[in-house]
Design a protein around this motif. Structure first.
Motif, PDB file in Angstrom:
ATOM      1  N   LYS A 199       0.781  -1.090  -0.115  1.00 42.51           N
ATOM      2  CA  LYS A 199      -0.156  -0.135  -0.041  1.00 42.51           C
ATOM      3  C   LYS A 199       0.864   1.226  -0.014  1.00 42.51           C
ATOM      4  CE  LYS A 199      -3.634   2.303   2.494  1.00 42.51           C
ATOM      5  NZ  LYS A 199      -3.023   3.839   2.095  1.00 42.51           N
ATOM      6  N   LYS A 200       1.962   1.216   0.938  1.00 40.99           N
ATOM      7  CA  LYS A 200       2.749   2.440   0.966  1.00 40.99           C
ATOM      8  C   LYS A 200       3.535   2.669  -0.535  1.00 40.99           C
ATOM      9  CE  LYS A 200       4.029   2.532   5.737  1.00 40.99           C
ATOM     10  NZ  LYS A 200       4.888   2.246   6.849  1.00 40.99           N
ATOM     11  N   GLU A 201       3.834   1.587  -1.105  1.00 41.24           N
ATOM     12  CA  GLU A 201       4.340   1.667  -2.612  1.00 41.24           C
ATOM     13  C   GLU A 201       3.393   2.192  -3.412  1.00 41.24           C
ATOM     14  OE1 GLU A 201       7.243  -0.387  -4.265  1.00 41.24           O
ATOM     15  OE2 GLU A 201       8.130  -0.705  -2.495  1.00 41.24           O
ATOM     16  N   TYR A 202       2.268   1.889  -3.434  1.00 40.46           N
ATOM     17  CA  TYR A 202       1.267   2.663  -4.378  1.00 40.46           C
ATOM     18  C   TYR A 202       0.859   4.143  -3.769  1.00 40.46           C
ATOM     19  CZ  TYR A 202       0.809  -1.142  -7.677  1.00 40.46           C
ATOM     20  OH  TYR A 202       1.021  -1.923  -8.779  1.00 40.46           O
ATOM     21  N   ASP A 203       1.004   4.189  -2.439  1.00 43.54           N
ATOM     22  CA  ASP A 203       0.784   5.813  -2.143  1.00 43.54           C
ATOM     23  C   ASP A 203       1.898   6.586  -2.463  1.00 43.54           C
ATOM     24  OD1 ASP A 203      -1.595   4.989  -0.807  1.00 43.54           O
ATOM     25  OD2 ASP A 203      -0.757   4.947   1.168  1.00 43.54           O
ATOM     26  N   TRP A 204       3.104   5.932  -2.590  1.00 42.40           N
ATOM     27  CA  TRP A 204       4.168   6.655  -3.355  1.00 42.40           C
ATOM     28  C   TRP A 204       4.420   6.928  -4.768  1.00 42.40           C
ATOM     29  CZ3 TRP A 204       8.087   5.195  -6.797  1.00 42.40           C
ATOM     30  CH2 TRP A 204       9.102   6.087  -6.763  1.00 42.40           C
ATOM     31  N   LEU A 205       3.741   5.783  -5.462  1.00 42.15           N
ATOM     32  CA  LEU A 205       3.482   5.908  -6.874  1.00 42.15           C
ATOM     33  C   LEU A 205       2.517   6.756  -7.267  1.00 42.15           C
ATOM     34  CD1 LEU A 205       4.384   4.841  -9.728  1.00 42.15           C
ATOM     35  CD2 LEU A 205       2.703   2.750  -9.190  1.00 42.15           C
ATOM     36  N   LEU A 206       1.316   6.926  -6.568  1.00 47.60           N
ATOM     37  CA  LEU A 206       0.126   7.552  -7.017  1.00 47.60           C
ATOM     38  C   LEU A 206      -0.272   8.631  -5.659  1.00 47.60           C
ATOM     39  CD1 LEU A 206      -1.530   4.510  -8.721  1.00 47.60           C
ATOM     40  CD2 LEU A 206      -0.515   6.634  -9.953  1.00 47.60           C
ATOM     41  N   PRO A 207       0.716   9.411  -5.409  1.00 46.47           N
ATOM     42  CA  PRO A 207       0.238  10.358  -4.216  1.00 46.47           C
ATOM     43  C   PRO A 207      -0.964  10.920  -4.315  1.00 46.47           C
ATOM     44  CG  PRO A 207       2.106  11.231  -5.502  1.00 46.47           C
ATOM     45  CD  PRO A 207       1.780  10.027  -6.149  1.00 46.47           C
TER      46      PRO A 207
END
Length: 164
Positions: free
Chosen positions: A44-52
């Motif tokens: 989830k954190k990786e996707y939050d970083w990818l798609l802020p």
């Protein structure tokens, strides 16, 4: 089979995240990149970083792959366009055809549509990352002209101290 790309809306974006976050986590564990600890939160954190900014993150394009004849959603695709000093490139971060629709040519067709779209935006190169265990995807990418430019390698080591 012919496909089209339909821009994700808020609802399909939520469905995409609910699907992709656990799958990305599991792929990372299977590849040996991640330990099997807190993987859903990490994904989830990786996707939050990818798609802020979620669906509205600048220079990111998220699509549902639609089989045109039956108007059936068969997968998803996400790409980021990056401006560099002298060129534009794109990074294809998600390509997925749902299991029941695989081996019908949908991914290849969707990739051709994405390449056409980003070409019209001035992109001259598309890159992607594929997990080592995903031999089917590797074969697909090679068949349409993608080549290996590097290999990521890792070695799992024990954290226990040797008594020697």
């Amino acid at each position: 089979m012919e496909v089209s790309l339909k821009s994700m809306d808020e609802n399909s974006f939520r469905e995409y995240l609910n699907f992709i976050i656990p799958h990305y986590a599991q792929d990372n564990v299977e590849s040996g990149r991640w330990d099997d600890f807190d993987i859903l939160e990490r994904s989830k954190k990786e996707y939050d970083w990818l798609l802020p900014d979620g669906l509205y993150t600048k220079n990111n394009y998220l699509f549902n792959v639609i089989e045109t004849e039956g108007n059936i959603e068969v997968g998803y695709i996400g790409i980021k366009v990056e401006d560099h000093a002298t060129t534009k490139s794109a990074f294809l971060y998600d390509v997925g055809i749902y299991e029941q629709h695989r081996r019908n040519g949908y991914a290849k067709s969707a990739l051709h549509l994405i390449e056409k779209m980003v070409s019209e935006l001035g992109v001259t190169k598309v890159a992607l990352y594929v997990f080592n265990q995903n031999e089917g995807a590797q074969a697909l990418y090679k068949s349409i002209g993608y080549g290996v430019v590097s290999h990521n390698m890792c070695k799992v080591i024990s954290t226990q101290q040797s008594s020697e």
